[in-house]
Design an enzyme around this catalytic site. Structure first.
Site, mmCIF file in Angstrom:
data_model
loop_
_atom_site.group_PDB
_atom_site.id
_atom_site.type_symbol
_atom_site.label_atom_id
_atom_site.label_comp_id
_atom_site.label_asym_id
_atom_site.label_seq_id
_atom_site.Cartn_x
_atom_site.Cartn_y
_atom_site.Cartn_z
ATOM 1 N N GLY A 54 46.751 43.803 32.463
ATOM 2 C CA GLY A 54 46.484 44.622 31.275
ATOM 3 C C GLY A 54 45.300 45.562 31.462
ATOM 4 O O GLY A 54 44.980 46.342 30.581
ATOM 5 N N GLY A 55 44.646 45.479 32.610
ATOM 6 C CA GLY A 55 43.562 46.417 32.924
ATOM 7 C C GLY A 55 42.179 45.977 32.490
ATOM 8 O O GLY A 55 41.203 46.700 32.700
ATOM 9 N N GLU A 106 42.252 37.257 44.895
ATOM 10 C CA GLU A 106 42.886 35.990 44.531
ATOM 11 C C GLU A 106 43.159 35.078 45.728
ATOM 12 O O GLU A 106 43.375 33.882 45.554
ATOM 13 C CB GLU A 106 44.184 36.287 43.762
ATOM 14 C CG GLU A 106 44.616 35.139 42.873
ATOM 15 C CD GLU A 106 45.847 35.471 42.043
ATOM 16 O OE1 GLU A 106 46.128 36.662 41.802
ATOM 17 O OE2 GLU A 106 46.536 34.510 41.641
ATOM 18 N N ASP A 124 50.743 33.734 51.332
ATOM 19 C CA ASP A 124 50.781 34.002 52.786
ATOM 20 C C ASP A 124 49.387 33.973 53.420
ATOM 21 O O ASP A 124 49.198 33.423 54.501
ATOM 22 C CB ASP A 124 51.366 35.394 53.090
ATOM 23 C CG ASP A 124 52.751 35.590 52.521
ATOM 24 O OD1 ASP A 124 53.188 34.743 51.729
ATOM 25 O OD2 ASP A 124 53.387 36.610 52.854
ATOM 26 N N ASN A 146 49.643 42.360 42.225
ATOM 27 C CA ASN A 146 49.578 41.877 40.845
ATOM 28 C C ASN A 146 48.634 42.718 40.016
ATOM 29 O O ASN A 146 48.760 42.791 38.804
ATOM 30 C CB ASN A 146 49.006 40.448 40.816
ATOM 31 C CG ASN A 146 50.064 39.417 41.004
ATOM 32 O OD1 ASN A 146 51.254 39.724 40.923
ATOM 33 N ND2 ASN A 146 49.647 38.204 41.256
ATOM 34 N N ALA A 160 39.369 38.757 36.727
ATOM 35 C CA ALA A 160 40.105 38.920 37.989
ATOM 36 C C ALA A 160 39.900 40.319 38.556
ATOM 37 O O ALA A 160 39.703 40.487 39.759
ATOM 38 C CB ALA A 160 41.595 38.656 37.788
ATOM 39 N N LEU A 161 39.932 41.327 37.691
ATOM 40 C CA LEU A 161 39.735 42.690 38.191
ATOM 41 C C LEU A 161 38.310 42.870 38.678
ATOM 42 O O LEU A 161 38.065 43.512 39.700
ATOM 43 C CB LEU A 161 40.096 43.716 37.109
ATOM 44 C CG LEU A 161 41.572 43.740 36.711
ATOM 45 C CD1 LEU A 161 41.833 44.790 35.647
ATOM 46 C CD2 LEU A 161 42.447 43.997 37.919
ATOM 47 N N ALA A 216 41.907 44.004 45.487
ATOM 48 C CA ALA A 216 40.807 43.678 46.403
ATOM 49 C C ALA A 216 40.953 44.432 47.722
ATOM 50 O O ALA A 216 39.977 44.961 48.257
ATOM 51 C CB ALA A 216 40.768 42.169 46.649
ATOM 52 N N ARG A 234 42.002 29.920 28.331
ATOM 53 C CA ARG A 234 43.419 30.111 28.655
ATOM 54 C C ARG A 234 44.131 28.778 28.885
ATOM 55 O O ARG A 234 45.270 28.596 28.460
ATOM 56 C CB ARG A 234 43.534 30.991 29.903
ATOM 57 C CG ARG A 234 43.168 32.419 29.605
ATOM 58 C CD ARG A 234 43.284 33.310 30.804
ATOM 59 N NE ARG A 234 43.258 34.697 30.369
ATOM 60 C CZ ARG A 234 43.407 35.737 31.177
ATOM 61 N NH1 ARG A 234 43.575 35.563 32.480
ATOM 62 N NH2 ARG A 234 43.390 36.959 30.700
#
Ligand code: ADP
Length: 500
Positions: A73-74, A463, A255, A68, A478-479, A41, A314
């Site tokens: 896995g792309g 994230e 953080d 991360n 996520a990507l 991001a 998942r």
């Protein structure tokens, strides 16, 4: 020093002096846009802001970019509505929306989910315009529920960062500041104007933004205290203590959420933590995962039996794994995925190297494979036989199996069940993967305060944000999230002008 006769106090004094001597001087840096975190991001935001003509400073705790994102896995979910690929897979942006929203138990903010799915494909187009290459077609990533994941040509997430590095090398205006940890956001007259950081030698580095600050520090998968605290709220997982490993790199410790909360940002859905059933038993990492796509493999427990819909959510797959003996399973597949025996998995490792390192098992027959796995051979053979009935050419093809699985045949039509030796198996355990909660944002990636107001000057993406994916993130989203909201945050931060 002890041998020289110094006691602990003396040693500590000396070490303090040494630190003081080697400490570099404090620094003050400034740019139009400041980005915290050089993962997916953050780098999307930095590149976008630079494309808008802004100077950018990126602060990164680690010694290189990637976070991360580079370990993934792309898989990049995106639907090019109406395209041949979408039509062939009976897919649409609307279906992507529904599966994302419902897959997260409708907890995601519908406006953010819309933003994600409607801008995912333009994210692919943008990456291609920067030179990134994707393989043809789409695949179903574990927990992705549908074939809509685009796979980069480069292994794992490396293609993204190769692309960003090339952009930085070719264009002026993005300064990467590595080995530097952001500690606190600077707020002046209610506006976020920069960040105070600690450099490698312990010196203070203050970074000021003329325009906006983008928080992109990722989740908290490696912060055991935080994941235990928030799991206590949802009680979703039996435990998230140190016995459960993580796929995350070590710096992913929440953080950004801690920093943002301190200046009044609203943290939402922190109790939504995602585990995968795919961790390496020693390290928790995704490396050594032999599956290519959902359709061509099954999960088998230590009794040699299937136990869950391997094409499902998942959270459901991982919760089912917690109920199995030693919370351990094998991924089992045949040579359809590795016809030559030396092809790469999704993480850039050759199957031959995994076999020789003992990280994957390989046998010519299922009986021999069962022996290597230490499971009853009759059970494994029976399990595979029953499974094959649902695959292409099987007598039950086209129907859902006893676990509700519907994804059986590869989109390329090659896979017709687990029947072509040699056969492969790899052991896997539950592993903490993604934290869906975080800083609340709106569609412009503006951070929102506990009183529901926009926090001027602060933008967040990836994230570190919360409320998009709900209780369970769709695999492959996520990507898309890093690119869609990273680009939006980069644009919003560039457009932000202080009114002082
Ligand atoms: P996302 O997928 O949301 O982009 P990543 O995990 O890929 O998240 O990237 C987050 C990045 O932020 C990592 O490279 C991590 O090292 C960095 N990071 C985390 N905390 C800090 C911090 N306090 N200061 C600077 N960088 C940080």
């Amino acid at each position: 020093m002890k041998q020289a006769g110094l006691n602990d106090e003396g040693i500590n004094k000396l070490l303090a002096i040494k630190k003081e001597v080697t400490k570099e001087s404090d620094q003050e840096l400034a740019a139009d846009v400041v980005v915290i975190g050089a993962g997916g991001a953050g780098m999307a935001a930095a590149t976008t802001a630079n494309q808008a003509g802004k100077t950018v400073i990126v602060i990164e705790k680690a010694s290189k970019m990637g976070g991360n994102t580079i370990l993934s896995g792309g898989a990049f979910n995106a639907v090019d509505d109406g395209s041949e690929t979408a039509i062939a897979n009976k897919d649409s942006v609307e279906k992507h929306y529904t599966q994302t929203f419902e897959g997260g138990d409708k907890q995601g903010d519908p406006k953010l989910v819309r933003t994600l799915v409607e801008n995912a494909w333009s994210g692919v187009v943008w990456l291609k315009s920067l030179g990134m290459e994707f393989q043809d077609g789409v695949f179903t990533v574990t927990g992705g529920m549908w074939p809509r994941a685009h796979k980069p040509v480069e292994p794992e997430g490396t293609g993204f960062f190769k692309t960003y590095q090339e952009y930085i090398d070719k264009n002026k205006g993005i300064t990467m500041v590595y080995n530097t940890t952001a500690d606190e956001l600077i707020v002046e007259n209610g506006i976020v104007t920069g960040v105070r950081c600690t450099g490698k030698s312990g010196n203070t580095i203050t970074v000021k933004a003329q325009n906006g600050v983008v928080l992109a520090t990722g989740g908290f998968g490696q912060n055991i205290e935080m994941r235990m605290k928030y799991n206590e709220i949802s009680k979703k997982w039996p435990t998230l203590d140190a016995s459960i490993p993580s796929t995350n790199t070590s710096g992913i410790t929440g953080d950004g959420m801690i920093m943002a909360e301190k200046i009044g940002a609203n943290l939402v859905q922190m109790e939504n933590i995602q585990l995968l059933p795919l961790g390496d038993p020693k390290t928790g990492s995704l490396s050594g995962n032999i599956e290519h796509a959902v359709e061509s493999r099954i999960f088998v427990n230590l009794d040699g039996k299937r136990f869950v819909n391997e094409g499902g959510r998942r959270d459901e797959m991982t919760l089912a794994l917690f109920d199995q003996k030693d919370t351990t399973m094998y991924i089992v597949m045949d040579s359809d995925t590795y016809p030559k025996g030396d092809e790469l998995n999704n993480f850039g490792e050759s199957i031959a190297s995994l076999v020789s390192a003992g990280r994957s098992l390989k046998a010519d027959t299922l009986e021999e494979l069962a022996q290597l796995m230490g499971v009853p051979a009759d059970n494994l053979i029976g399990t595979v036989k029953a499974y094959n009935r649902y695959c292409k050419d099987g007598d039950l093809a086209g129907t859902a199996d006893e676990f509700g699985r519907t994804l059986f045949s590869d989109t390329d039509g090659i896979n017709n069940g687990i029947n072509d030796g040699p056969f492969y198996a790899a052991v896997r355990v539950p592993t903490v993967h993604h934290t869906m909660g975080g800083v609340q944002i709106n569609e412009l990636a503006q951070a929102i305060s506990t009183s529901g107001e926009v926090i001027p000057g602060l933008f967040a993406a990836g994230e570190v944000t919360g409320g998009i994916h709900g209780s369970n993130r769709l695999g492959g989203n996520a990507l898309s999230d890093t690119i869609v909201f990273g680009r939006i945050a980069g644009t919003s931060a560039s457009n932000f002008a202080r009114q002082e």
